[in-house]
Scaffold this active site. Structure first.
Site, short mmCIF file in Angstrom:
data_model
loop_
_atom_site.label_atom_id
_atom_site.label_comp_id
_atom_site.label_asym_id
_atom_site.label_seq_id
_atom_site.Cartn_x
_atom_site.Cartn_y
_atom_site.Cartn_z
N LEU A 78 0.84 -1.19 0.00
CA LEU A 78 0.00 0.00 0.00
C LEU A 78 0.88 1.24 0.00
CD1 LEU A 78 -2.43 -1.13 2.83
CD2 LEU A 78 -2.83 -1.31 0.36
N GLY A 81 1.77 7.22 2.06
CA GLY A 81 1.63 8.67 2.12
C GLY A 81 2.78 9.36 1.41
N VAL A 86 9.03 3.99 0.25
CA VAL A 86 8.61 3.04 1.28
C VAL A 86 7.14 2.71 1.07
CG1 VAL A 86 8.34 2.60 3.75
CG2 VAL A 86 10.27 3.96 2.94
N LYS A 101 10.85 -1.83 1.17
CA LYS A 101 11.68 -0.98 0.32
C LYS A 101 12.11 -1.80 -0.89
CE LYS A 101 13.49 1.75 4.19
NZ LYS A 101 14.72 2.26 4.88
N ASP A 186 25.42 10.46 9.02
CA ASP A 186 24.12 11.12 8.87
C ASP A 186 23.20 10.83 10.06
OD1 ASP A 186 22.21 12.73 7.68
OD2 ASP A 186 21.37 11.11 6.47
#
Length: 354
Positions: A78, A81, A86, A101, A186
Site C-alpha cells: 500500500l 503517504g 517506502v 523498500k 548522517d
C-alpha cells in the site's frame, strides 16, 4: 551471501548474531500484480512525519513507486503517504504490517550489507524478509510508530527522565554498530523511530547509508548528512576524518535538542550555520542539570579525540541520576522551544561543499 540464509522465525527468537531474514524468490516481478478490488486506502498519518518534513535520500531513488495497492507474494503493498520509496506491506495471511523498500537486483546486497553483518539488537531495525524478483528485490522491515524528530517537535522538549531513557537506547544502538565496525553517518533524530505505540522503545530506522569499516580504521571522506548535525572536522578537512567521532558529535546535537527543544547550532543560511559549527560555541540553558551539561559538553567537543566514545557514554552518571524521581523537572511550556522545520533540500549537505 544473503541468498544462502534459511527461513526462520523473526519473532520470539533469541537475538543471536547474525540476524537471518526469510528469503524467497519470485519467478517474475514485472510488474507486481495489481489488486483490482481495492481502489484506495486510508491514510496512516499517525505513523508518518508531518507533511513537508525532509527525508534522507535513498540509494534506490530511481525505482518506480507503487501508485496503488499491489500484491506481491503473501503481501499487499500500500502507498505510505509522502514517505518516499517506502510501502506499507500487509501480510494477507497473518495481518501483520511491515514496511517494504525496493532495491535493484544489481545493488541490493551492498545496500543491505550492514543489516546482514550486524548481530541482532533490539534498538536496530532488522530485515524480516527478502523477496527477490528478476530485476528487483523487495526488502521487508518492521513497522514503526513515528520518528524522534516529530516527537520532540510535538513535545517542544523532553524532561530529563524521559530523555535519558530514550537517549540510552540511541547510544546502545550506536555503540553496537561501532563495536561491529559499522559507522552510521548522517545521524539525526529523524533516523530513530519508535517500535511501540507507547513511544518508549526506539530503534535505528535505516542502515542503508552506513559505512562498514575494516577493523579499527574508521577513516571516512564522505560528506553527506544533515547540516545541523555535521561535525566541525568534516567542515574543516579536505581529507579523512574519524567516522565514530563524527557520530558522537551528532549524538551531542541530538541530546542537546532533546533537552532544549532546538539545535545547538542553527541558521537558515548554510554559510552562517557552518561558521557557528566550526567555532563550536553554543549556550546551554540554565534549566539543564549539571550532569546533563557535563555529558553534552563531553560530546560537543571541537577536537574529535576529546569526545567520549559511544561505549563510554553508556557509563555516564547522568543516566542513573536522571532516573531518580524529581531529579529534573524543567518547565516545558515555552512556545519558542520547537525543533525547527528544515527546507526539503536541507538533508543533502553535499550541495553546501565545494
Amino acid at each position: 551471501m544473503i541468498a544462502n540464509v534459511q527461513r526462520e522465525s523473526r519473532l520470539g527468537a533469541p537475538r543471536l548474531a547474525p540476524c537471518r531474514p526469510r528469503f524467497k524468490r519470485l519467478e517474475s516481478d514485472e510488474p507486481p500484480a495489481k489488486c483490482l478490488r481495492l481502489s484506495e486506502t486510508p491514510p496512516d498519518s499517525g505513523l508518518l512525519p508531518s507533511p513537508g518534513s525532509p527525508h534522507p535520500p535513498t540509494p534506490h531513488s530511481g525505482t518506480p513507486q507503487h501508485q496503488g495497492p499491489t500484491c506481491l507474494g503473501n503481501y499487499l503493498l500500500l502507498p505510505a503517504g509522502d514517505r518516499e520509496h517506502v510501502s506499507r506491506a500487509l501480510n494477507l495471511h497473518t495481518g501483520e504490517e511491515l514496511q517494504c523498500k525496493v532495491f535493484s537486483l544489481k545493488h541490493y546486497q551492498k545496500q543491505i550489507e550492514a543489516y546482514v553483518q550486524l548481530p541482532c539488537h533490539p534498538n536496530i531495525t532488522g530485515v524480516v524478509e527478502v523477496i527477490q524478483g528478476e530485476s528487483k528485490v523487495y526488502v521487508f522491515f518492521e513497522k514503526d510508530y513515528g520518528d524522534m524528530h516529530s516527537y520532540v517537535r510535538s513535545c517542544k522538549r523532553l524532561g530529563e527522565e524521559e530523555a535519558a531513557k530514550l537517549f540510552k537506547q540511541i547510544i546502545s544502538a550506536v555503540s553496537h554498530c561501532h563495536q561491529h565496525a559499522v559507522v552510521l553517518g548522517d545521524l539525526k533524530l529523524r533516523k530513530f523511530v519508535f517500535s511501540d505505540k507507547e513511544r518508549t522503545r526506539l530503534r535505528v530506522e535505516s542502515l542503508e547509508d552506513s559505512h562498514i569499516m575494516k577493523g579499527d580504521d574508521d577513516a571516512l571522506s564522505d560528506k553527506h548528512g544533515c547540516p545541523a548535525y555535521v561535525s566541525p572536522e568534516i567542515l574543516n578537512t579536505t581529507g579523512t576524518y574519524s567516522g565514530r567521532s563524527a557520530d558522537v558529535w551528532s549524538l551531542g546535537v541530538m541530546l542537546f535538542t532533546l533537552l532544549v527543544g532546538r539545535y545547538p547550532f542553527h541558521d537558515a543560511d548554510p554559510s552562517t550555520l557552518f561558521s557557528k559549527i566550526r567555532r563550536g560555541q553554543y549556550c546551554i540553558p540554565d534549566h539543564i542539570s549539571p550532569k546533563a551539561r557535563c555529558l553534552i559538553r563531553s560530546l560537543l567537543r571541537k577536537e574529535p579525540s576529546e569526545r567520549l566514545t559511544a561505549e563510554e557514554i553508556l557509563l555516564h552518571p547522568w543516566f542513573e541520576a536522571a532516573s531518580q524521581p524529581g531529579y529534573a523537572d524543567p518547565n516545558t511550556s515555552s512556545t519558542d522551544q520547537l525543533v525547527p522545520d528544515i527546507p526539503q533540500n536541507y538533508d543533502d549537505i553535499d550541495s553546501f561543499f565545494c
